[in-house]
Design a protein around this motif. Sequence first.
Motif, PDB file in Angstrom:
ATOM      1  N   ARG A  42       0.836  -1.201   0.000  1.00 45.64           N
ATOM      2  CA  ARG A  42       0.000   0.000   0.000  1.00 45.64           C
ATOM      3  C   ARG A  42       0.873   1.255   0.000  1.00 45.64           C
ATOM      4  O   ARG A  42       0.640   2.193  -0.752  1.00 45.64           O
ATOM      5  CB  ARG A  42      -0.936  -0.015   1.216  1.00 45.64           C
ATOM      6  N   ALA A  43       1.879   1.258   0.864  1.00 46.33           N
ATOM      7  CA  ALA A  43       2.748   2.445   0.978  1.00 46.33           C
ATOM      8  C   ALA A  43       3.376   2.774  -0.383  1.00 46.33           C
ATOM      9  O   ALA A  43       3.389   3.936  -0.808  1.00 46.33           O
ATOM     10  CB  ALA A  43       3.830   2.206   2.030  1.00 46.33           C
ATOM     11  N   ALA A  67       5.018   6.548 -12.214  1.00 49.25           N
ATOM     12  CA  ALA A  67       4.306   6.007 -13.377  1.00 49.25           C
ATOM     13  C   ALA A  67       4.831   4.623 -13.749  1.00 49.25           C
ATOM     14  O   ALA A  67       4.090   3.786 -14.265  1.00 49.25           O
ATOM     15  CB  ALA A  67       4.454   6.970 -14.556  1.00 49.25           C
ATOM     16  N   ASN A  68       6.126   4.379 -13.491  1.00 49.28           N
ATOM     17  CA  ASN A  68       6.724   3.099 -13.905  1.00 49.28           C
ATOM     18  C   ASN A  68       6.712   2.041 -12.806  1.00 49.28           C
ATOM     19  O   ASN A  68       7.159   0.928 -13.026  1.00 49.28           O
ATOM     20  CB  ASN A  68       8.185   3.316 -14.330  1.00 49.28           C
ATOM     21  N   LEU A  69       6.283   2.408 -11.608  1.00 51.53           N
ATOM     22  CA  LEU A  69       6.368   1.467 -10.485  1.00 51.53           C
ATOM     23  C   LEU A  69       4.999   1.204  -9.886  1.00 51.53           C
ATOM     24  O   LEU A  69       4.260   2.129  -9.563  1.00 51.53           O
ATOM     25  CB  LEU A  69       7.285   2.059  -9.397  1.00 51.53           C
ATOM     26  N   ARG A  70       4.667  -0.078  -9.762  1.00 48.99           N
ATOM     27  CA  ARG A  70       3.465  -0.421  -9.003  1.00 48.99           C
ATOM     28  C   ARG A  70       3.826  -1.579  -8.083  1.00 48.99           C
ATOM     29  O   ARG A  70       4.804  -2.288  -8.321  1.00 48.99           O
ATOM     30  CB  ARG A  70       2.317  -0.768  -9.937  1.00 48.99           C
ATOM     31  N   ALA A  71       3.025  -1.739  -7.044  1.00 49.24           N
ATOM     32  CA  ALA A  71       3.325  -2.820  -6.102  1.00 49.24           C
ATOM     33  C   ALA A  71       2.111  -3.722  -5.960  1.00 49.24           C
ATOM     34  O   ALA A  71       0.974  -3.292  -6.122  1.00 49.24           O
ATOM     35  CB  ALA A  71       3.703  -2.234  -4.755  1.00 49.24           C
ATOM     36  N   GLN A  72       2.379  -4.977  -5.657  1.00 45.06           N
ATOM     37  CA  GLN A  72       1.301  -5.944  -5.440  1.00 45.06           C
ATOM     38  C   GLN A  72       1.817  -7.063  -4.541  1.00 45.06           C
ATOM     39  O   GLN A  72       3.026  -7.149  -4.287  1.00 45.06           O
ATOM     40  CB  GLN A  72       0.791  -6.475  -6.789  1.00 45.06           C
ATOM     41  N   SER A  73       0.899  -7.905  -4.081  1.00 44.23           N
ATOM     42  CA  SER A  73       1.349  -8.893  -3.094  1.00 44.23           C
ATOM     43  C   SER A  73       1.712 -10.249  -3.697  1.00 44.23           C
ATOM     44  O   SER A  73       2.200 -11.122  -2.989  1.00 44.23           O
ATOM     45  CB  SER A  73       0.300  -9.061  -2.006  1.00 44.23           C
ATOM     46  N   THR A  74       1.492 -10.406  -4.998  1.00 45.02           N
ATOM     47  CA  THR A  74       1.945 -11.657  -5.634  1.00 45.02           C
ATOM     48  C   THR A  74       2.675 -11.322  -6.932  1.00 45.02           C
ATOM     49  O   THR A  74       2.389 -10.298  -7.564  1.00 45.02           O
ATOM     50  CB  THR A  74       0.745 -12.582  -5.977  1.00 45.02           C
ATOM     51  N   PRO A  75       3.594 -12.198  -7.359  1.00 43.08           N
ATOM     52  CA  PRO A  75       4.345 -11.919  -8.592  1.00 43.08           C
ATOM     53  C   PRO A  75       3.480 -12.017  -9.848  1.00 43.08           C
ATOM     54  O   PRO A  75       2.312 -12.412  -9.776  1.00 43.08           O
ATOM     55  CB  PRO A  75       5.432 -12.997  -8.612  1.00 43.08           C
ATOM     56  N   CYS A  76       4.071 -11.639 -10.947  1.00 44.95           N
ATOM     57  CA  CYS A  76       3.389 -11.720 -12.242  1.00 44.95           C
ATOM     58  C   CYS A  76       4.472 -12.011 -13.287  1.00 44.95           C
ATOM     59  O   CYS A  76       5.645 -12.113 -12.937  1.00 44.95           O
ATOM     60  CB  CYS A  76       2.701 -10.386 -12.551  1.00 44.95           C
TER      61      CYS A  76
END
Length: 403
Positions: A42-43, A67-76
């Motif tokens: 979230r941070a 714009a180029n960075l997002r976070a999530q809790s599982t890989p992709c």
Amino acid sequence: MTDTDKTIVVVGTGYVGLPAALLLAKAGYDVVGVDINENIVRAINEGVMRIKEDDLQALMDEPGVRANLRAQSTPCEGDIFIIAVPTPLDHRKKIAEMSYVDDAVESIIPFLRPGNLVIIESTIPPLTCRERVTPMIEKATDLVIGETLHLAHCPERILPGDIFYEIIHNDRIIGAMNEEARDMAADMYATFVKGELFKTDDVTAELVKLMENTYRDINIALANEFDAVAETLKIDGREAITLANKHPRVNILYPGIGVGGHCIAIDPWFIKEVDPSNSRMIFTSRLINDGMPARIASKIRKAVREIDNPKLVVLGAAYKPNVDDPRESPAIEIVRLLVEDGYDVAHYDRLIDGMEYESLVEICKGADMLAILVPHDETMAELERTRAEVEQVMRTPLIVRYQ
Ligand SMILES: NC(=O)c1ccc[n+]([C@@H]2O[C@H](COP(=O)([O-])OP(=O)(O)OC[C@H]3O[C@@H](n4cnc5c(N)ncnc54)[C@H](O)[C@@H]3O)[C@@H](O)[C@H]2O)c1
């Protein structure tokens, strides 16, 4: 595809992973930060920097980076996977606790495709890439490391407190079993590293990282041992070291309260783990440094032994001056030992969440001893400014600095 058209999945966005993710996003890569800690995810998505460094916050605030960075809790899926999860010490067995790395590798396996590069940035015992990560991936997929999938170990050398400068300017070791993996990793790091990139094999890279911290640990142990000898001889150990350092080829460190943090107190054990019979000096140094909290606690007990029910104020919980990281902190261990003995201890550190204080004068009211375990610059500056007032409000004006 140019290099920065690639997607980089950074698994573990803590002290090591997040700064790398930010710099890769700044370089133009599409970066996905993955962390099992939802608060961290979230941070990052809200642009909140949890590491207290102004330059990193500024980087996080750049619109191009966001714009180029997002976070999530599982890989992709991605082109490059960087693993920067913890490798703490299993304190009972004194070996690397590898479950985080295992979990991180497991989590990316479903997303690995031919031609991908996996980089382990976590500090790992020698042979981990060959004997642990390679079989894990090869058993679970049709991929062959060094042929259809590339694996590299590129250990991190950053100094907490100065991460932004060091991650860019430090030289970097790039270790892999095959040249293509080394070249791919080097191309990626070259987008933000201004230090030199040194290519080698994976096992050498694994050992080099551990050698660096072991070198530091042994030198600290030597300083602590000299100080103990000086104490036996009833002379000032610091003065003796200063005088010895007047020799043109001698540079002894100064004694401390022990060794903490995520690296120096831990990494030497990873060498002993793979070659115990050749790690005798490494082992002894670890014992010396791990014994320091007990030595310092006993010095504190001695300092207040004439005082009835002494009230102690202890400053410093970070593992070293000027950082906000309390991991493996010897100061915390010293306080634990004192509390276990029944001492009345108030423990503060402005850099550590939840341990902050208003002013030295405030917290020292009625105290019998102010023990400075971690001399942050700002602590020492405040003490210098307000020392007379602090002494005035103490019941016994005993102020001792232990490193
Ligand atoms: N902190 C340093 O100064 C430093 C310097 C050099 C090397 N290292 C090494 O780098 C590695 C990472 O250290 P750090 O200080 O960044 O640790 P950290 O605890 O700050 O960050 C690691 C992150 O990984 C996350 N994580 C754990 N398991 C995960 C998983 N399976 N999937 C996704 N996320 C996961 C955690 O939630 C955490 O946010 C360690 O091996 C450490 O020894 C650290």
